[in-house]
Scaffold this motif. Structure first.
Motif, short mmCIF file in Angstrom:
data_model
loop_
_atom_site.label_atom_id
_atom_site.label_comp_id
_atom_site.label_asym_id
_atom_site.label_seq_id
_atom_site.Cartn_x
_atom_site.Cartn_y
_atom_site.Cartn_z
N VAL A 159 0.65 -47.61 7.83
CA VAL A 159 1.11 -46.25 7.33
C VAL A 159 -0.32 -45.55 7.11
O VAL A 159 -0.38 -44.39 7.69
CB VAL A 159 1.68 -46.24 6.26
CG1 VAL A 159 1.83 -44.96 5.58
CG2 VAL A 159 3.12 -46.76 6.10
N THR A 160 -1.40 -46.33 6.67
CA THR A 160 -2.71 -45.63 6.34
C THR A 160 -3.18 -45.32 7.95
O THR A 160 -3.85 -44.17 8.28
CB THR A 160 -3.61 -46.74 5.78
OG1 THR A 160 -3.03 -46.97 4.48
CG2 THR A 160 -5.04 -46.36 5.60
N ASP A 161 -3.08 -46.38 8.89
CA ASP A 161 -3.71 -46.12 10.05
C ASP A 161 -2.98 -44.84 10.84
O ASP A 161 -3.51 -44.07 11.47
CB ASP A 161 -3.36 -47.15 11.02
CG ASP A 161 -4.58 -48.41 10.82
OD1 ASP A 161 -5.33 -48.21 10.06
OD2 ASP A 161 -4.24 -49.40 11.38
N PHE A 162 -1.58 -44.88 10.50
CA PHE A 162 -0.77 -43.78 11.07
C PHE A 162 -1.36 -42.35 10.52
O PHE A 162 -1.55 -41.40 11.33
CB PHE A 162 0.67 -43.86 10.45
CG PHE A 162 1.54 -42.63 10.90
CD1 PHE A 162 1.66 -42.34 12.21
CD2 PHE A 162 2.04 -42.03 10.03
CE1 PHE A 162 2.55 -41.40 12.52
CE2 PHE A 162 3.03 -40.91 10.26
CZ PHE A 162 3.31 -40.35 11.51
N ALA A 163 -1.77 -42.45 9.18
CA ALA A 163 -2.23 -41.21 8.50
C ALA A 163 -3.75 -40.71 8.84
O ALA A 163 -3.96 -39.57 9.45
CB ALA A 163 -2.23 -41.12 6.94
N GLN A 219 -0.96 -42.94 -2.53
CA GLN A 219 -2.04 -44.08 -2.09
C GLN A 219 -2.59 -43.65 -0.67
O GLN A 219 -3.84 -43.74 -0.39
CB GLN A 219 -1.40 -45.44 -2.08
CG GLN A 219 -0.99 -45.86 -3.38
CD GLN A 219 -0.21 -47.21 -3.52
OE1 GLN A 219 -0.13 -47.93 -2.41
NE2 GLN A 219 -0.09 -48.01 -4.46
N VAL A 220 -1.82 -43.41 0.23
CA VAL A 220 -2.56 -43.26 1.56
C VAL A 220 -3.25 -41.91 1.71
O VAL A 220 -4.26 -41.72 2.16
CB VAL A 220 -1.28 -43.36 2.65
CG1 VAL A 220 -1.75 -42.93 3.98
CG2 VAL A 220 -0.64 -44.74 2.68
N THR A 221 -2.61 -41.01 0.99
CA THR A 221 -3.08 -39.33 1.01
C THR A 221 -4.36 -39.73 0.23
O THR A 221 -5.48 -39.10 0.90
CB THR A 221 -2.00 -38.49 0.60
OG1 THR A 221 -0.89 -38.49 0.98
CG2 THR A 221 -2.90 -37.33 0.13
N GLN A 222 -4.66 -40.20 -0.71
CA GLN A 222 -5.76 -40.28 -1.46
C GLN A 222 -6.92 -41.28 -0.67
O GLN A 222 -8.07 -40.83 -0.82
CB GLN A 222 -5.56 -40.98 -2.75
CG GLN A 222 -4.99 -40.09 -3.86
CD GLN A 222 -4.65 -40.83 -5.16
OE1 GLN A 222 -4.82 -41.83 -5.16
NE2 GLN A 222 -4.11 -39.96 -6.21
N LEU A 255 -6.05 -37.00 3.31
CA LEU A 255 -4.86 -36.34 4.02
C LEU A 255 -5.08 -34.67 3.99
O LEU A 255 -4.73 -34.33 2.94
CB LEU A 255 -3.72 -36.92 4.12
CG LEU A 255 -2.83 -36.46 5.24
CD1 LEU A 255 -3.15 -37.00 6.32
CD2 LEU A 255 -1.43 -37.04 4.85
N THR A 256 -5.41 -33.98 4.99
CA THR A 256 -5.43 -32.62 4.95
C THR A 256 -4.46 -31.82 5.51
O THR A 256 -4.28 -30.53 5.27
CB THR A 256 -6.76 -32.05 5.60
OG1 THR A 256 -6.81 -32.46 6.87
CG2 THR A 256 -8.14 -32.60 4.76
N ILE A 257 -3.49 -32.42 6.18
CA ILE A 257 -2.35 -31.74 6.86
C ILE A 257 -1.38 -31.35 5.43
O ILE A 257 -0.97 -32.17 4.50
CB ILE A 257 -1.47 -32.97 7.75
CG1 ILE A 257 -2.43 -33.35 8.79
CG2 ILE A 257 -0.05 -32.26 8.12
CD1 ILE A 257 -1.87 -34.50 9.65
N GLU A 258 -0.68 -30.17 5.71
CA GLU A 258 -0.02 -29.50 4.45
C GLU A 258 1.40 -30.23 4.54
O GLU A 258 2.01 -30.27 5.85
CB GLU A 258 0.42 -28.02 4.76
CG GLU A 258 0.86 -27.48 3.78
CD GLU A 258 1.21 -25.93 3.82
OE1 GLU A 258 1.72 -25.32 3.17
OE2 GLU A 258 0.68 -25.39 5.18
#
Length: 140
Positions: free
Chosen positions: A76-80, A111-114, A118-121
């Motif tokens: 999921v982190t790689d995806f983001a 967790q992934v966003t932080q 991640l800047t995607i709305e």
């Protein structure tokens, strides 16, 4: 128009609205490699079709109790991180009907966003139609 389909997902793209729709798959430990390939393919389609809007419906996705959470978090982190390298602008998610599963999903997402900044709305919705309306710029 169906861009891709396998036993995990169908990538359905509407060029008029520039929305790519995917129903998030149920997650089994034995599918991790295929899940990783599929999300990488999803990013490739977003990049190749220059998609600006993504709708992910995870409302019925299940996670097997034996899931290797460390491996899943890496995927999921790689995806983001890979999404950050596309021109995707907005992502709508249809929340899970099971509140416990949704809470787990939100923790992973936070967790992934932080971690990747991640800047995607992104916004969560209770129905697909609400997500589609938001992505089309309509009142929700």
């Amino acid at each position: 128009m169906i861009l891709f389909q396998n036993h995990l997902v169908v990538l359905d793209y509407d060029p008029k609205t520039d929305i790519l729709f995917v129903e998030w798959p149920s997650l089994n430990a034995y599918d991790l490699l295929e899940i990783e390939r599929t999300v990488n393919l999803l990013v490739d389609y977003i990049r190749n079709y220059d998609v600006k809007n993504l709708l992910i419906d995870s409302s019925h996705s299940q996670m097997h109790p034996d899931m290797d959470m460390e491996a899943y978090m890496r995927i999921v982190t790689d995806f983001a991180l890979n999404l950050q390298k596309t021109r995707l602008e907005r992502s709508a998610s249809v929340v899970h009907v099971d509140k416990v599963r949704q809470e787990q999903s939100e923790k992973i997402s936070e967790q992934v966003t932080q971690k990747v900044h991640l800047t995607i709305e992104s916004r969560n919705f209770t129905t697909r139609e609400e997500g589609f309306r938001w992505l089309r710029g309509e009142e929700v």
